[in-house]
Design a protein around this motif. Structure first.
Motif, PDB file in Angstrom:
ATOM      1  N   GLY A 171       0.798  -1.214   0.000  1.00  0.00           N
ATOM      2  CA  GLY A 171       0.000   0.000   0.000  1.00  0.00           C
ATOM      3  C   GLY A 171       0.836   1.270   0.000  1.00  0.00           C
ATOM      4  O   GLY A 171       2.061   1.257   0.197  1.00  0.00           O
ATOM      5  N   THR A 172       0.145   2.388  -0.217  1.00  0.00           N
ATOM      6  CA  THR A 172       0.804   3.688  -0.386  1.00  0.00           C
ATOM      7  C   THR A 172       1.621   4.094   0.825  1.00  0.00           C
ATOM      8  O   THR A 172       2.793   4.473   0.717  1.00  0.00           O
ATOM      9  CB  THR A 172      -0.252   4.764  -0.695  1.00  0.00           C
ATOM     10  N   ASP A 173       1.011   4.076   2.014  1.00  0.00           N
ATOM     11  CA  ASP A 173       1.693   4.591   3.198  1.00  0.00           C
ATOM     12  C   ASP A 173       2.970   3.820   3.502  1.00  0.00           C
ATOM     13  O   ASP A 173       4.006   4.421   3.837  1.00  0.00           O
ATOM     14  CB  ASP A 173       0.754   4.562   4.414  1.00  0.00           C
ATOM     15  N   GLU A 174       2.920   2.508   3.378  1.00  0.00           N
ATOM     16  CA  GLU A 174       4.114   1.710   3.661  1.00  0.00           C
ATOM     17  C   GLU A 174       5.206   1.963   2.632  1.00  0.00           C
ATOM     18  O   GLU A 174       6.397   1.978   2.964  1.00  0.00           O
ATOM     19  CB  GLU A 174       3.764   0.225   3.725  1.00  0.00           C
ATOM     20  N   ALA A 175       4.818   2.154   1.387  1.00  0.00           N
ATOM     21  CA  ALA A 175       5.816   2.468   0.350  1.00  0.00           C
ATOM     22  C   ALA A 175       6.481   3.806   0.646  1.00  0.00           C
ATOM     23  O   ALA A 175       7.703   3.960   0.498  1.00  0.00           O
ATOM     24  CB  ALA A 175       5.158   2.484  -1.026  1.00  0.00           C
ATOM     25  N   ILE A 176       5.688   4.788   1.077  1.00  0.00           N
ATOM     26  CA  ILE A 176       6.264   6.097   1.426  1.00  0.00           C
ATOM     27  C   ILE A 176       7.216   5.961   2.607  1.00  0.00           C
ATOM     28  O   ILE A 176       8.315   6.538   2.607  1.00  0.00           O
ATOM     29  CB  ILE A 176       5.137   7.104   1.745  1.00  0.00           C
ATOM     30  N   ARG A 177       6.810   5.213   3.610  1.00  0.00           N
ATOM     31  CA  ARG A 177       7.678   5.040   4.793  1.00  0.00           C
ATOM     32  C   ARG A 177       8.984   4.351   4.399  1.00  0.00           C
ATOM     33  O   ARG A 177      10.067   4.745   4.847  1.00  0.00           O
ATOM     34  CB  ARG A 177       6.949   4.218   5.853  1.00  0.00           C
ATOM     35  N   ARG A 178       8.878   3.331   3.565  1.00  0.00           N
ATOM     36  CA  ARG A 178      10.070   2.570   3.188  1.00  0.00           C
ATOM     37  C   ARG A 178      11.035   3.427   2.381  1.00  0.00           C
ATOM     38  O   ARG A 178      12.234   3.483   2.660  1.00  0.00           O
ATOM     39  CB  ARG A 178       9.632   1.326   2.403  1.00  0.00           C
ATOM     40  N   GLY A 179      10.501   4.115   1.364  1.00  0.00           N
ATOM     41  CA  GLY A 179      11.378   4.933   0.526  1.00  0.00           C
ATOM     42  C   GLY A 179      11.853   6.185   1.228  1.00  0.00           C
ATOM     43  O   GLY A 179      13.035   6.553   1.141  1.00  0.00           O
ATOM     44  N   GLY A 180      10.947   6.853   1.949  1.00  0.00           N
ATOM     45  CA  GLY A 180      11.312   8.098   2.613  1.00  0.00           C
ATOM     46  C   GLY A 180      12.329   7.918   3.712  1.00  0.00           C
ATOM     47  O   GLY A 180      13.115   8.838   4.003  1.00  0.00           O
ATOM     48  N   SER A 181      12.353   6.728   4.317  1.00  0.00           N
ATOM     49  CA  SER A 181      13.312   6.483   5.397  1.00  0.00           C
ATOM     50  C   SER A 181      14.745   6.391   4.879  1.00  0.00           C
ATOM     51  O   SER A 181      15.700   6.505   5.649  1.00  0.00           O
ATOM     52  CB  SER A 181      12.945   5.190   6.130  1.00  0.00           C
ATOM     53  N   MET A 182      14.906   6.218   3.573  1.00  0.00           N
ATOM     54  CA  MET A 182      16.252   6.086   3.006  1.00  0.00           C
ATOM     55  C   MET A 182      16.932   7.433   2.806  1.00  0.00           C
ATOM     56  O   MET A 182      18.168   7.505   2.831  1.00  0.00           O
ATOM     57  CB  MET A 182      16.180   5.357   1.653  1.00  0.00           C
ATOM     58  N   ALA A 183      16.141   8.491   2.581  1.00  0.00           N
ATOM     59  CA  ALA A 183      16.740   9.797   2.296  1.00  0.00           C
ATOM     60  C   ALA A 183      15.703  10.880   2.559  1.00  0.00           C
ATOM     61  O   ALA A 183      14.633  10.854   1.943  1.00  0.00           O
ATOM     62  CB  ALA A 183      17.213   9.869   0.843  1.00  0.00           C
ATOM     63  N   PRO A 184      15.998  11.832   3.450  1.00  0.00           N
ATOM     64  CA  PRO A 184      15.075  12.952   3.650  1.00  0.00           C
ATOM     65  C   PRO A 184      14.989  13.808   2.388  1.00  0.00           C
ATOM     66  O   PRO A 184      15.908  13.822   1.571  1.00  0.00           O
ATOM     67  CB  PRO A 184      15.697  13.727   4.812  1.00  0.00           C
ATOM     68  N   GLY A 185      13.863  14.497   2.243  1.00  0.00           N
ATOM     69  CA  GLY A 185      13.686  15.382   1.092  1.00  0.00           C
ATOM     70  C   GLY A 185      13.247  14.679  -0.173  1.00  0.00           C
ATOM     71  O   GLY A 185      13.386  15.225  -1.267  1.00  0.00           O
ATOM     72  N   ALA A 186      12.674  13.495  -0.054  1.00  0.00           N
ATOM     73  CA  ALA A 186      12.280  12.726  -1.237  1.00  0.00           C
ATOM     74  C   ALA A 186      11.013  13.299  -1.872  1.00  0.00           C
ATOM     75  O   ALA A 186      10.240  14.039  -1.258  1.00  0.00           O
ATOM     76  CB  ALA A 186      12.067  11.259  -0.864  1.00  0.00           C
ATOM     77  N   VAL A 187      10.808  12.910  -3.108  1.00  0.00           N
ATOM     78  CA  VAL A 187       9.595  13.232  -3.865  1.00  0.00           C
ATOM     79  C   VAL A 187       8.749  11.970  -3.950  1.00  0.00           C
ATOM     80  O   VAL A 187       9.259  10.893  -4.274  1.00  0.00           O
ATOM     81  CB  VAL A 187       9.941  13.743  -5.276  1.00  0.00           C
ATOM     82  N   VAL A 188       7.456  12.119  -3.667  1.00  0.00           N
ATOM     83  CA  VAL A 188       6.508  11.005  -3.739  1.00  0.00           C
ATOM     84  C   VAL A 188       5.490  11.310  -4.828  1.00  0.00           C
ATOM     85  O   VAL A 188       4.925  12.415  -4.866  1.00  0.00           O
ATOM     86  CB  VAL A 188       5.784  10.800  -2.395  1.00  0.00           C
ATOM     87  N   ALA A 189       5.245  10.358  -5.714  1.00  0.00           N
ATOM     88  CA  ALA A 189       4.206  10.514  -6.737  1.00  0.00           C
ATOM     89  C   ALA A 189       3.183   9.401  -6.578  1.00  0.00           C
ATOM     90  O   ALA A 189       3.546   8.247  -6.352  1.00  0.00           O
ATOM     91  CB  ALA A 189       4.808  10.476  -8.139  1.00  0.00           C
ATOM     92  N   LYS A 190       1.917   9.769  -6.701  1.00  0.00           N
ATOM     93  CA  LYS A 190       0.823   8.787  -6.687  1.00  0.00           C
ATOM     94  C   LYS A 190      -0.008   9.025  -7.941  1.00  0.00           C
ATOM     95  O   LYS A 190      -0.563  10.115  -8.129  1.00  0.00           O
ATOM     96  CB  LYS A 190      -0.048   8.935  -5.442  1.00  0.00           C
ATOM     97  N   VAL A 191      -0.076   8.009  -8.810  1.00  0.00           N
ATOM     98  CA  VAL A 191      -0.612   8.166 -10.155  1.00  0.00           C
ATOM     99  C   VAL A 191      -1.483   6.965 -10.496  1.00  0.00           C
ATOM    100  O   VAL A 191      -1.167   5.828 -10.114  1.00  0.00           O
ATOM    101  CB  VAL A 191       0.548   8.294 -11.169  1.00  0.00           C
ATOM    102  N   GLY A 192      -2.558   7.204 -11.245  1.00  0.00           N
ATOM    103  CA  GLY A 192      -3.427   6.122 -11.686  1.00  0.00           C
ATOM    104  C   GLY A 192      -2.989   5.523 -13.007  1.00  0.00           C
ATOM    105  O   GLY A 192      -1.977   5.901 -13.598  1.00  0.00           O
ATOM    106  N   ARG A 193      -3.806   4.599 -13.484  1.00  0.00           N
ATOM    107  CA  ARG A 193      -3.520   3.928 -14.752  1.00  0.00           C
ATOM    108  C   ARG A 193      -3.817   4.860 -15.929  1.00  0.00           C
ATOM    109  O   ARG A 193      -4.680   5.737 -15.836  1.00  0.00           O
ATOM    110  CB  ARG A 193      -4.388   2.673 -14.869  1.00  0.00           C
ATOM    111  N   THR A 194      -3.181   4.595 -17.056  1.00  0.00           N
ATOM    112  CA  THR A 194      -3.508   5.343 -18.273  1.00  0.00           C
ATOM    113  C   THR A 194      -4.971   5.133 -18.631  1.00  0.00           C
ATOM    114  O   THR A 194      -5.680   6.080 -18.986  1.00  0.00           O
ATOM    115  CB  THR A 194      -2.603   4.891 -19.428  1.00  0.00           C
ATOM    116  N   GLN A 195      -5.439   3.892 -18.529  1.00  0.00           N
ATOM    117  CA  GLN A 195      -6.847   3.565 -18.779  1.00  0.00           C
ATOM    118  C   GLN A 195      -7.526   3.279 -17.423  1.00  0.00           C
ATOM    119  O   GLN A 195      -7.950   2.164 -17.148  1.00  0.00           O
ATOM    120  CB  GLN A 195      -6.955   2.356 -19.716  1.00  0.00           C
ATOM    121  N   GLN A 196      -7.620   4.296 -16.595  1.00  0.00           N
ATOM    122  CA  GLN A 196      -8.170   4.148 -15.257  1.00  0.00           C
ATOM    123  C   GLN A 196      -9.689   3.959 -15.310  1.00  0.00           C
ATOM    124  O   GLN A 196     -10.401   4.761 -15.915  1.00  0.00           O
ATOM    125  CB  GLN A 196      -7.846   5.384 -14.414  1.00  0.00           C
TER     126      GLN A 196
END
Length: 284
Positions: A190-215
């Motif tokens: 899920g989104t929150d866990e992905a943010i926690r995992r990636g954000g914990s590696m480096a402060p100042g990260a960029v997070v993008a949340k995007v849907g499908r092309t054919q959503q």
């Protein structure tokens, strides 16, 4: 979309979106049956006319509830753990196991499409979330905080591009990037866990949340709210990038306040609007 009669059911996972949908549907004159299949929500119980908790694996009971309450339309909303959903169905009643056997592609959208088809065979239509919260779609531009710095803007481009491919592959919707490097991609956690995992590696990260092309606008439309911003703040991420016209922004004023307070920029990149399925059907 014209007026719809009968009871509206919300098949609810976790999070705030089902609560907002229930409140808006009732305000519009609909009777709302909320069926919580994941977690528990006193707020949803208060927002709905009828609130029931039942596991997703009890498909026979769910169908009896829908038919007994005179449901003509269902909304699928909230967070559902992919692994938990498949586990519930695999360990559920005979109808649940039959449903699971019919789904060859276990990605979120194909799976939910199969659920919608099954409900259709029972005479129940799966409606579009945007019929009730279309005004909450993010507009383009910087929604909170200062404009991204040049290096952050470059990371936004990378993160959005990777996230769109990720979504099209039915893997997830969220990507965390810093300095052009992908730190984390969302999968079943899920989104929150992905943010926690990636954000914990480096402060100042960029997070993008995007849907499908054919959503498919009936379900799994990307949704962010104050809780998303709080997760970014906890790992000292700097930018949350969304797609304009294609992302539901829950509690926009609270999102802006929380982002400003945490020094987070929220930016919505321009994108083609989601097309209602009714409009698509009219062109086919």
């Amino acid at each position: 979309m014209g007026a719809v009669n009968g009871t509206l059911a919300i098949l609810a996972g976790e999070g705030r979106l089902p609560v907002v949908l229930a409140a808006r549907a009732r305000a519009g004159g609909r009777r709302v049956l909320a069926i919580q299949v994941r977690g528990a929500s006193p707020q949803l119980a208060e927002a709905a006319d009828v609130y029931v908790r039942t596991p997703l694996g009890e498909v026979g009971r769910l169908l009896a509830l829908l038919q007994g309450e005179g449901v003509t339309e269902v909304l699928l909303a909230g967070r559902f753990s992919r692994a938990a959903v498949h586990g519930d169905l695999a360990g559920g009643d005979a109808a649940a196991r039959r449903l699971l056997e019919t789904v060859r592609d276990r990605g979120d959208q194909p799976f939910l499409s199969a659920v919608a088809s099954a409900l259709g065979r029972w005479g129940i239509r799966v409606g579009e979330q945007l019929a009730y919260v279309g005004d909450l779609l993010a507009p383009p531009g910087v929604l909170a905080g200062p404009p991204p710095a040049p290096e952050e803007a470059a990371d936004v481009q990378v993160a959005v591009r990777v996230a769109r491919h990720l979504a099209d592959l039915e893997v997830g919707q969220t990507v965390v990037v810093k300095g052009g490097a992908v730190l984390a991609v969302e999968a079943a956690e899920g989104t929150d866990e992905a943010i926690r995992r990636g954000g914990s590696m480096a402060p100042g990260a960029v997070v993008a949340k995007v849907g499908r092309t054919q959503q498919d606008p009936r379900f799994d439309v990307p949704t962010v709210g104050p809780d998303t911003v709080a997760t970014l703040a906890a790992v000292r991420a700097r930018v949350l990038a969304l797609e304009a016209h294609r992302t539901i922004l829950l509690d926009p004023a609270e999102v802006r306040h929380a982002a400003q307070a945490s020094g987070i920029t929220v930016v919505a990149v321009d994108a083609p609007p989601l097309r209602p399925r009714d409009a698509e059907a009219g062109r086919s």
